[in-house]
Design a protein around this motif. Structure first.
Motif, PDB file in Angstrom:
ATOM      1  N   SER A  10     101.517  57.946  32.173  1.00  0.00           N
ATOM      2  CA  SER A  10     100.513  57.297  33.016  1.00  0.00           C
ATOM      3  C   SER A  10     101.088  56.966  34.384  1.00  0.00           C
ATOM      4  CB  SER A  10     100.030  55.996  32.365  1.00  0.00           C
ATOM      5  OG  SER A  10      99.326  55.231  33.321  1.00  0.00           O
ATOM      6  N   ILE A  34      98.713  55.389  23.192  1.00  0.00           N
ATOM      7  CA  ILE A  34      97.270  55.343  23.482  1.00  0.00           C
ATOM      8  C   ILE A  34      96.505  56.450  22.751  1.00  0.00           C
ATOM      9  CG2 ILE A  34      97.473  54.094  25.650  1.00  0.00           C
ATOM     10  CD1 ILE A  34      97.164  56.642  27.185  1.00  0.00           C
ATOM     11  N   GLY A  51      91.276  47.691  27.184  1.00  0.00           N
ATOM     12  CA  GLY A  51      92.019  48.559  26.285  1.00  0.00           C
ATOM     13  C   GLY A  51      92.976  49.544  26.924  1.00  0.00           C
ATOM     14  N   ILE A  53      96.430  50.664  29.408  1.00  0.00           N
ATOM     15  CA  ILE A  53      97.692  50.219  30.005  1.00  0.00           C
ATOM     16  C   ILE A  53      97.623  50.565  31.503  1.00  0.00           C
ATOM     17  CG2 ILE A  53      98.973  50.572  27.852  1.00  0.00           C
ATOM     18  CD1 ILE A  53      99.609  52.859  30.777  1.00  0.00           C
ATOM     19  N   GLU A  66      95.009  46.061  34.781  1.00  0.00           N
ATOM     20  CA  GLU A  66      94.643  46.794  36.000  1.00  0.00           C
ATOM     21  C   GLU A  66      95.896  46.939  36.880  1.00  0.00           C
ATOM     22  OE1 GLU A  66      91.891  48.463  36.727  1.00  0.00           O
ATOM     23  OE2 GLU A  66      90.912  47.825  34.889  1.00  0.00           O
ATOM     24  N   SER A  67      96.294  48.203  37.037  1.00  0.00           N
ATOM     25  CA  SER A  67      97.548  48.482  37.735  1.00  0.00           C
ATOM     26  C   SER A  67      97.613  47.833  39.118  1.00  0.00           C
ATOM     27  CB  SER A  67      97.742  49.992  37.859  1.00  0.00           C
ATOM     28  OG  SER A  67      96.626  50.597  38.495  1.00  0.00           O
ATOM     29  N   TYR A 164      98.852  58.875  41.852  1.00  0.00           N
ATOM     30  CA  TYR A 164      98.097  60.061  41.436  1.00  0.00           C
ATOM     31  C   TYR A 164      97.912  61.047  42.574  1.00  0.00           C
ATOM     32  CZ  TYR A 164      97.100  58.157  36.837  1.00  0.00           C
ATOM     33  OH  TYR A 164      97.244  57.680  35.552  1.00  0.00           O
TER      34      TYR A 164
HETATM   35  N1  LIG Z   1      91.908  51.157  36.262  1.00  0.00           N
HETATM   36  C1  LIG Z   1      92.928  50.967  35.279  1.00  0.00           C
HETATM   37  C2  LIG Z   1      92.954  52.179  34.382  1.00  0.00           C
HETATM   38  C3  LIG Z   1      93.755  51.930  33.114  1.00  0.00           C
HETATM   39  C4  LIG Z   1      93.720  53.150  32.216  1.00  0.00           C
HETATM   40  O1  LIG Z   1      92.681  53.814  32.077  1.00  0.00           O
HETATM   41  N2  LIG Z   1      94.863  53.461  31.604  1.00  0.00           N
HETATM   42  C5  LIG Z   1      94.943  54.629  30.765  1.00  0.00           C
HETATM   43  C6  LIG Z   1      96.283  55.303  30.969  1.00  0.00           C
HETATM   44  S1  LIG Z   1      96.410  55.934  32.607  1.00  0.00           S
HETATM   45  C7  LIG Z   1      94.828  54.201  29.326  1.00  0.00           C
HETATM   46  O2  LIG Z   1      95.510  53.317  28.880  1.00  0.00           O
HETATM   47  N3  LIG Z   1      93.950  54.872  28.594  1.00  0.00           N
HETATM   48  C8  LIG Z   1      93.792  54.678  27.192  1.00  0.00           C
HETATM   49  C9  LIG Z   1      92.593  53.879  26.847  1.00  0.00           C
HETATM   50  O3  LIG Z   1      91.895  53.382  27.742  1.00  0.00           O
HETATM   51  O4  LIG Z   1      92.372  53.756  25.647  1.00  0.00           O
HETATM   52  C10 LIG Z   1      94.275  50.745  35.973  1.00  0.00           C
HETATM   53  O5  LIG Z   1      94.402  51.089  37.158  1.00  0.00           O
HETATM   54  O6  LIG Z   1      95.175  50.174  35.345  1.00  0.00           O
END
Ligand SMILES: N[C@@H](CCC(=O)N[C@@H](CS)C(=O)NCC(=O)O)C(=O)O
Length: 209
Positions: A10, A34, A51, A53, A66-67, A164
């Motif tokens: 990620s 995940i 949910g 990371i 939220e990053s 990204y």
């Molecule tokens: N907008 C959130 C996005 C977080 C996100 O979607 N993380 C992904 C990994 S990049 C994740 O954990 N996905 C698994 C899930 O949501 O179950 C951020 O910037 O942290």
């Protein structure tokens, strides 16, 4: 010590790893599987109701998800988040841009491409590619007259957008015609220095369809 709930491929997690490294913030990592559904367990949803990371858990048990919120929390009072009202707002401008135009566009295309999901998402691929081209064009324009997104120095806006943005080639974008953007990639890479590897989904056998 802080705990970073993370998933190595990620780039949202990567943002926190970079800033913690640049600020010498000690932290321990707790990897979240995940693709095996660990992010949907009650225990994890207590940390982040959405949910995903990354999540940071403070020493007292409170959490931040939220990053870009994590970046703001860690960068407060440092050179990576200017106090000057205008420059602070410019950092916010690009953090919000990243969450609307970069992460759910280039980040999602990269995820589909690297995990073999393009075919599954066929109807969405062309709209996402068009949106990605608009994002890259906006960045090219936004970087023509400034070394970094919010002025002369690296801020969390650069770390967030670069995360990204600089992986656009992973989903097949040719960046030859984006000289300001690619020069900024070089500047950001140099400013953050070595030690923040990029992990691919192929490192995780559970990520494949
Ligand atoms: N907008 C959130 C996005 C977080 C996100 O979607 N993380 C992904 C990994 S990049 C994740 O954990 N996905 C698994 C899930 O949501 O179950 C951020 O910037 O942290």
């Amino acid at each position: 010590m802080l705990t970073l709930y993370d998933y190595l491929p990620s780039q949202n997690g990567w943002k926190a790893r970079v800033l913690f490294g640049l600020l010498n913030i000690p932290y321990q990592t707790r990897l979240v599987s995940i693709f095996e559904g660990e992010g949907r367990t009650e225990a994890f949803l207590d940390l982040n109701p959405a949910g995903g990371i990354p999540v940071v858990e403070l020493e007292d048990g409170r959490t931040i998800a939220e990053s870009n919120a994590i970046l703001c929390y860690a960068a407060e009072g440092t050179r990576f988040l200017p106090a000057d009202r205008y420059r602070h707002a410019k950092v916010m401008q690009w953090l919000f841009f990243e969450q609307y135009h970069v992460e759910p566009v280039i980040g999602t295309l990269r995820y589909w491409t690297l995990t073999g999901r393009l075919e599954l998402q066929k109807a969405m691929v062309e709209p996402k590619r068009a949106a990605a081209l608009r994002a890259l064009a906006a960045l090219e324009r936004g970087l023509r007259n400034t070394p970094f997104l919010a002025g002369d120095d690296l801020t969390i806006a650069d770390i967030a957008v670069y995360a990204y943005g600089h992986r656009a080639a992973d989903c097949g974008f040719d960046l030859t015609d984006y000289p300001a953007l690619t020069a900024w990639f070089d500047r950001v890479r140099e400013a953050i220095g070595p030690g923040y590897p990029i992990y691919l989904y192929s490192d995780d056998p559970h990520s494949a369809v």
